[in-house]
Scaffold this active site. Structure first.
Site, mmCIF file in Angstrom:
data_model
loop_
_atom_site.group_PDB
_atom_site.id
_atom_site.type_symbol
_atom_site.label_atom_id
_atom_site.label_comp_id
_atom_site.label_asym_id
_atom_site.label_seq_id
_atom_site.Cartn_x
_atom_site.Cartn_y
_atom_site.Cartn_z
ATOM 1 N N ASP A 273 0.793 -1.247 0.000
ATOM 2 C CA ASP A 273 0.000 0.000 0.000
ATOM 3 C C ASP A 273 0.824 1.296 0.000
ATOM 4 O OD1 ASP A 273 -1.891 -1.971 0.220
ATOM 5 O OD2 ASP A 273 -2.880 -1.178 1.999
ATOM 6 N N LYS B 73 -7.041 -4.859 -3.281
ATOM 7 C CA LYS B 73 -7.824 -5.403 -2.162
ATOM 8 C C LYS B 73 -8.697 -4.315 -1.562
ATOM 9 C CE LYS B 73 -4.141 -4.299 1.055
ATOM 10 N NZ LYS B 73 -4.861 -3.232 1.753
ATOM 11 N N CYS C 207 -2.088 -2.910 7.461
ATOM 12 C CA CYS C 207 -1.960 -3.801 6.313
ATOM 13 C C CYS C 207 -0.665 -4.606 6.328
ATOM 14 C CB CYS C 207 -2.172 -3.012 5.028
ATOM 15 S SG CYS C 207 -3.905 -2.478 4.904
HETATM 16 C C1 VGL Z 1 -4.671 0.627 5.655
HETATM 17 C C2 VGL Z 1 -6.263 1.474 7.088
HETATM 18 C C3 VGL Z 1 -7.216 1.393 6.094
HETATM 19 C C4 VGL Z 1 -3.251 0.220 5.435
HETATM 20 C C5 VGL Z 1 -5.617 0.532 4.657
HETATM 21 O O1 VGL Z 1 -2.795 0.181 4.273
HETATM 22 O O2 VGL Z 1 -2.562 -0.081 6.439
HETATM 23 N N1 VGL Z 1 -5.004 1.086 6.869
HETATM 24 N N2 VGL Z 1 -6.885 0.929 4.885
#
Ligand code: VGL
Ligand code: ZN
Length: 227
Positions: A24, A126, A171
């Site tokens: 991410d 995702k 994540c």
């Molecule tokens: C994430 C919160 C919501 C992350 C993704 O990538 O850690 N955290 N969506």
């Protein structure tokens, strides 16, 4: 457990049965983004260098991309009277609600422009199910819907995964944990990850769980090419 209690592996040699999972690294998780992670941007160069090491040694390089539809149920804005980071607990969601982030097709959902995405062999998206979040790159938060990443990695003969990116307490944590449950040995690359820190104890929870499940910790300068 805190950062200072971590025991680091002195060295690891990456080879063709290894994979680097870059989690991410998107604009909305950068310090100026919608769901900011402090210093999320300073790890980009180190991740590029590590992707280079992994691709040179024949290892796999996979990026994950948080990829929510507009109005996703993990957003506080989807719930009457709720604000970002308010506690929230429902199947497949929580423990907090988030600001709107990583909406499909927006600049916030794009990878950081400095990330060398051309070095990745696969990108796993995702979080596209409107009512279920997916912190893990392997399994949605309903704990049953697979993203296919485990099959992809097993199909390529991967035995060990190195996890870096954002965010350590969400994540990266859930991806590392599910990697172990999916049969991979796991190293968390600690100098190339940063945390959201919400709620307050999220980092200690993540580290305690990962340690008890058998995760190893390493800093990227200790990772070299095999042979
Ligand atoms: C994430 C919160 C919501 C992350 C993704 O990538 O850690 N955290 N969506
Ligand atoms: Zn998200």
């Amino acid at each position: 457990m805190e950062m200072k209690d971590i025991r680091y592996e002195p060295a690891a040699a990456a080879g063709e049965n290894d994979a680097l999972l870059v989690i991410d690294m998107q604009n909305d998780f950068m310090p100026a983004g919608a769901l900011p992670v402090a210093q999320g941007d300073i790890i980009v160069d180190g991740i590029n260098a590590l992707m280079q090491v992994f691709s040179e040694c024949g290892a796999s390089v996979v990026l994950t991309q948080d990829w929510h539809p507009k109005g996703h149920h993990s957003f506080a804005s989807a719930h009457e009277g709720k604000a970002p980071y308010d506690p929230y607990d429902a199947p497949g969601l929580g423990p907090v609600l988030w600001p709107d982030h990583c909406v499909q097709g927006t600049i916030g959902a794009d990878f950081h422009p400095g990330l060398n995405t051309f070095m990745a062999h696969a990108v796993i998206r995702k979080g596209y199910n409107p009512s279920i979040d997916s912190y893990s790159g392997f399994l949605e938060n309903d704990l049953k819907t697979s993203t296919g990443l485990g099959g992809y990695l097993h199909g390529r003969g991967v035995q060990r995964v190195f996890v870096c990116g954002l965010a350590l307490d969400y994540c990266v944590f859930y991806t590392a944990s599910d990697a172990m449950k999916t049969g991979f040995e796991v190293y968390v690359v600690m100098d190339l990850t940063r945390a959201v820190v919400s709620p307050e104890n999220s980092v200690s929870t993540a580290l305690e769980t990962l340690t008890s499940e058998g995760a190893r910790y390493i800093d990227s300068p200790a990772i070299r090419l095999k042979g």
